[in-house]
Motif scaffolding. Structure first.
Motif, PDB file in Angstrom:
ATOM      1  N   LEU A  89       0.789  -1.060   0.033  1.00 17.86           N
ATOM      2  CA  LEU A  89      -0.163  -0.159   0.029  1.00 17.86           C
ATOM      3  C   LEU A  89       0.836   1.227   0.141  1.00 17.86           C
ATOM      4  O   LEU A  89       1.828   1.268   0.853  1.00 17.86           O
ATOM      5  N   ASN A  90       0.598   2.138  -0.745  1.00 16.60           N
ATOM      6  CA  ASN A  90       1.556   3.436  -1.024  1.00 16.60           C
ATOM      7  C   ASN A  90       0.438   4.517  -0.737  1.00 16.60           C
ATOM      8  O   ASN A  90       0.188   5.467  -1.666  1.00 16.60           O
ATOM      9  N   PRO A  91       0.150   4.890   0.278  1.00 12.46           N
ATOM     10  CA  PRO A  91      -0.790   6.143   0.430  1.00 12.46           C
ATOM     11  C   PRO A  91       0.000   7.093   0.494  1.00 12.46           C
ATOM     12  O   PRO A  91       1.193   7.497   1.108  1.00 12.46           O
ATOM     13  N   ALA A  92      -0.302   8.150  -0.164  1.00 10.85           N
ATOM     14  CA  ALA A  92       0.306   9.770  -0.137  1.00 10.85           C
ATOM     15  C   ALA A  92       0.227  10.361   0.938  1.00 10.85           C
ATOM     16  O   ALA A  92      -0.731  10.320   1.685  1.00 10.85           O
ATOM     17  N   VAL A  93       1.488  10.808   1.511  1.00  8.19           N
ATOM     18  CA  VAL A  93       1.525  11.658   2.662  1.00  8.19           C
ATOM     19  C   VAL A  93       0.658  12.803   2.724  1.00  8.19           C
ATOM     20  O   VAL A  93       0.173  13.346   1.563  1.00  8.19           O
ATOM     21  N   ALA A  94      -0.139  13.071   4.007  1.00  5.90           N
ATOM     22  CA  ALA A  94      -1.221  14.111   3.886  1.00  5.90           C
ATOM     23  C   ALA A  94      -0.324  15.516   3.847  1.00  5.90           C
ATOM     24  O   ALA A  94      -0.892  16.400   3.221  1.00  5.90           O
ATOM     25  N   ASP A  95       1.049  15.581   4.215  1.00  7.52           N
ATOM     26  CA  ASP A  95       1.811  16.950   3.976  1.00  7.52           C
ATOM     27  C   ASP A  95       3.449  16.525   4.030  1.00  7.52           C
ATOM     28  O   ASP A  95       3.407  15.483   4.785  1.00  7.52           O
ATOM     29  N   GLU A  96       3.937  17.324   3.499  1.00 12.88           N
ATOM     30  CA  GLU A  96       5.495  16.779   3.383  1.00 12.88           C
ATOM     31  C   GLU A  96       6.119  17.704   4.794  1.00 12.88           C
ATOM     32  O   GLU A  96       7.148  18.198   4.617  1.00 12.88           O
ATOM     33  N   THR A  97       5.593  17.420   5.762  1.00 16.93           N
ATOM     34  CA  THR A  97       6.245  17.989   6.946  1.00 16.93           C
ATOM     35  C   THR A  97       6.545  17.017   8.030  1.00 16.93           C
ATOM     36  O   THR A  97       5.894  15.888   8.037  1.00 16.93           O
ATOM     37  N   THR A  98       7.365  17.262   9.073  1.00 10.92           N
ATOM     38  CA  THR A  98       7.784  16.538  10.287  1.00 10.92           C
ATOM     39  C   THR A  98       6.536  16.142  10.832  1.00 10.92           C
ATOM     40  O   THR A  98       6.051  15.030  11.332  1.00 10.92           O
ATOM     41  N   GLU A  99       5.569  17.287  11.104  1.00 10.81           N
ATOM     42  CA  GLU A  99       4.229  16.996  11.900  1.00 10.81           C
ATOM     43  C   GLU A  99       3.456  16.113  11.127  1.00 10.81           C
ATOM     44  O   GLU A  99       2.575  15.671  12.085  1.00 10.81           O
ATOM     45  N   ALA A 100       3.282  16.062   9.962  1.00  8.22           N
ATOM     46  CA  ALA A 100       2.376  14.813   9.276  1.00  8.22           C
ATOM     47  C   ALA A 100       2.965  13.462   9.305  1.00  8.22           C
ATOM     48  O   ALA A 100       2.529  12.622   9.012  1.00  8.22           O
ATOM     49  N   ILE A 101       4.237  13.496   9.297  1.00  7.26           N
ATOM     50  CA  ILE A 101       5.092  12.061   8.925  1.00  7.26           C
ATOM     51  C   ILE A 101       5.613  11.518  10.027  1.00  7.26           C
ATOM     52  O   ILE A 101       5.347  10.280  10.179  1.00  7.26           O
TER      53      ILE A 101
ATOM     54  N   PRO B 171       6.159  10.547  -2.752  1.00  5.16           N
ATOM     55  CA  PRO B 171       5.857  11.223  -1.680  1.00  5.16           C
ATOM     56  C   PRO B 171       4.864  10.347  -0.778  1.00  5.16           C
ATOM     57  O   PRO B 171       3.431  10.693  -0.557  1.00  5.16           O
ATOM     58  N   THR B 172       4.939   9.180  -0.672  1.00  6.36           N
ATOM     59  CA  THR B 172       4.236   8.252   0.037  1.00  6.36           C
ATOM     60  C   THR B 172       4.668   7.361   1.051  1.00  6.36           C
ATOM     61  O   THR B 172       5.962   7.305   1.296  1.00  6.36           O
ATOM     62  N   PHE B 173       3.888   6.929   2.059  1.00  7.01           N
ATOM     63  CA  PHE B 173       4.295   5.756   2.873  1.00  7.01           C
ATOM     64  C   PHE B 173       4.235   4.290   2.084  1.00  7.01           C
ATOM     65  O   PHE B 173       3.351   4.034   1.397  1.00  7.01           O
ATOM     66  N   HIS B 174       5.332   3.722   2.064  1.00  2.73           N
ATOM     67  CA  HIS B 174       5.599   2.261   1.379  1.00  2.73           C
ATOM     68  C   HIS B 174       5.316   1.238   2.319  1.00  2.73           C
ATOM     69  O   HIS B 174       6.405   0.731   3.145  1.00  2.73           O
TER      70      HIS B 174
ATOM     71  N   ARG C  46      -6.116  -2.187   8.489  1.00  2.00           N
ATOM     72  CA  ARG C  46      -5.015  -2.418   9.514  1.00  2.00           C
ATOM     73  C   ARG C  46      -4.055  -1.314   9.448  1.00  2.00           C
ATOM     74  O   ARG C  46      -3.534  -0.610  10.559  1.00  2.00           O
ATOM     75  N   TRP C  47      -3.874  -0.643   8.241  1.00  2.00           N
ATOM     76  CA  TRP C  47      -2.764   0.500   8.100  1.00  2.00           C
ATOM     77  C   TRP C  47      -3.693   1.614   8.678  1.00  2.00           C
ATOM     78  O   TRP C  47      -2.818   2.633   9.421  1.00  2.00           O
TER      79      TRP C  47
ATOM     80  N   LEU D  32       7.409  -1.502   6.687  1.00  2.00           N
ATOM     81  CA  LEU D  32       7.090   0.057   6.256  1.00  2.00           C
ATOM     82  C   LEU D  32       8.541   0.520   5.871  1.00  2.00           C
ATOM     83  O   LEU D  32       9.321   0.724   6.619  1.00  2.00           O
ATOM     84  N   ASP D  33       8.486   0.605   4.674  1.00  2.00           N
ATOM     85  CA  ASP D  33       9.941   1.211   4.053  1.00  2.00           C
ATOM     86  C   ASP D  33       9.786   2.980   3.726  1.00  2.00           C
ATOM     87  O   ASP D  33       8.987   3.106   2.905  1.00  2.00           O
ATOM     88  N   LEU D  34      10.437   3.620   4.518  1.00  2.00           N
ATOM     89  CA  LEU D  34      10.377   4.978   4.357  1.00  2.00           C
ATOM     90  C   LEU D  34      11.489   5.453   3.349  1.00  2.00           C
ATOM     91  O   LEU D  34      11.364   6.806   3.298  1.00  2.00           O
ATOM     92  N   LEU D  35      12.376   4.834   3.017  1.00  2.00           N
ATOM     93  CA  LEU D  35      13.377   5.267   2.066  1.00  2.00           C
ATOM     94  C   LEU D  35      12.831   6.054   0.580  1.00  2.00           C
ATOM     95  O   LEU D  35      13.487   6.933   0.375  1.00  2.00           O
ATOM     96  N   PRO D  36      11.718   5.557  -0.043  1.00  2.00           N
ATOM     97  CA  PRO D  36      11.238   6.272  -1.242  1.00  2.00           C
ATOM     98  C   PRO D  36      10.780   7.717  -0.757  1.00  2.00           C
ATOM     99  O   PRO D  36      11.003   8.697  -1.485  1.00  2.00           O
ATOM    100  N   LEU D  37       9.995   7.680   0.494  1.00  2.00           N
ATOM    101  CA  LEU D  37       9.575   9.074   0.809  1.00  2.00           C
ATOM    102  C   LEU D  37      10.663   9.985   1.398  1.00  2.00           C
ATOM    103  O   LEU D  37      10.742  11.125   0.904  1.00  2.00           O
ATOM    104  N   PHE D  38      11.905   9.340   1.977  1.00  2.00           N
ATOM    105  CA  PHE D  38      13.049  10.167   2.196  1.00  2.00           C
ATOM    106  C   PHE D  38      13.771  10.669   0.951  1.00  2.00           C
ATOM    107  O   PHE D  38      14.239  11.773   1.108  1.00  2.00           O
TER     108      PHE D  38
END
Length: 329
Positions: free
Chosen positions: A145-157, A253-256, A277-278, A225-231
């Motif tokens: 599942l690759n949901p888009a992050v709501a915002d590209e901020t520390t507070e959102a991620i 710009p997603t959670f993988h 579950r996610w 949960l692989d965060l490297l694509p997002l980072f």
């Protein structure tokens, strides 16, 4: 255990939390489904029958369904060697690899209203003979599942990462992943040291601190949960500097989220269940008080010399039972 998992809806897709991006658009999600038992051509035909469109064959192992109700959907044999197709020896090797290499369906980013069609497609694939993770000893098939992050901020991620870290043990044990996937290095758990840091010092992190800590503790894609694509999307220079060429990481710009098994051949399994579950992770992340309380309890658990891994799982069962993160919004 059974009580909680049985309460997670399988007949509907709960909304992400938050539902919209910071710009006010619905958050979209790309889905990847791996399975065996069908050829790429047969799977592509089933996709077109389920959601419309026309099948375009780029190679025998790489097809696309264009003009579907989702847009362009890719269907391929999930191996980097498929681009070698065309020679007799290469084609023979690719055909033989089907015993362990999955066919993969990759959707474009889907809107919330398009998600229910996933389980309609799942049903068609199952009826045609698609096989899931538990059909063989080495079939490490998953659903990503690759949901888009709501915002590209520390507070959102960062809260989402903290929530996942704290309940990953429950996600793994309440409905255990297939033994083949536990043996293969595709969905290893986050290191305990990273969980410790997310539970404690992370409350004061900037995004740069977060990325640096993640790269220091787990510079690999082989996580549930692989965060490297997002980072890499957020800070390509920092990720490439740590991994050389970026570690073959595609920026997005997603959670993988790649933890779930694909159990497509099992009658009671639904993609909606894995999705929900996610959503529980995101709902915990949105409840700051509950998240901080659970983080403090993790640190207490880690400091106690008499606790075991089973103690934390039992504690999570109780906490999640209180929070009821699976209920309708």
């Amino acid at each position: 255990m059974d009580n909680i998992t049985s309460l997670i809806p399988r007949d509907r897709f709960l909304p992400l939390c938050p539902e919209n991006t910071a710009e006010g658009a619905p958050r979209r999600t790309g889905i990847e489904i791996e399975f065996g038992g069908l050829t790429e051509a047969r799977a592509a035909r089933l996709v077109a029958d389920a959601i419309g469109g026309r099948v375009i064959e780029k190679t025998a192992h790489d097809l696309v369904v264009e003009d579907s109700e989702w847009g362009a959907v890719e269907i391929c044999l999930d191996t980097q060697w498929r681009d070698k197709a065309g020679g007799k020896l290469a084609d023979l090797g690719l055909d033989l690899s089907r015993a362990v290499v999955p066919v993969e369906i990759v959707t474009p980013p889907l809107e919330p209203g398009q998600l229910p069609a996933l389980d309609r497609l799942r049903g068609a694939l199952r009826a045609a003979g698609a096989q899931g993770s538990r059909n063989g000893l080495l079939l490490g098939f998953g659903v990503h599942l690759n949901p888009a992050v709501a915002d590209e901020t520390t507070e959102a991620i960062l809260p989402v990462a903290r929530a996942f870290a704290l309940i990953e043990d429950w996600l793994r044990k309440a409905d255990p992943i297939d033994p083949a996937r536990r043996l293969l290095p595709f969905v290893d758990p986050w290191p305990r040291r990273l969980v410790d840091r997310l539970a404690g010092e992370a409350v004061d992190w900037s995004m740069a601190d977060f990325i640096d800590a993640y790269l220091a503790e787990t510079p690999t894609r082989n996580r549930g949960l692989d965060l490297l694509p997002l980072f890499r999307h957020l800070d390509e220079g920092r990720v490439s500097g740590a991994l050389g060429d970026g570690g073959l990481v595609s920026a997005r710009p997603t959670f993988h989220y790649r933890l779930p098994d694909c159990r497509i051949d099992e009658a009671g399994w639904r993609i909606a269940y894995e999705w929900n579950r996610w959503v529980m992770v995101e709902r915990l992340a949105a409840d700051g008080a509950a998240l901080d309380r659970l983080a403090g309890e993790w640190l207490d658990y880690r400091a106690a010399l008499t606790t075991t891994r089973g103690d934390w799982f039992a504690h999570l069962e109780e906490r999640l039972g209180d929070l009821e993160l699976w209920t309708a919004a």
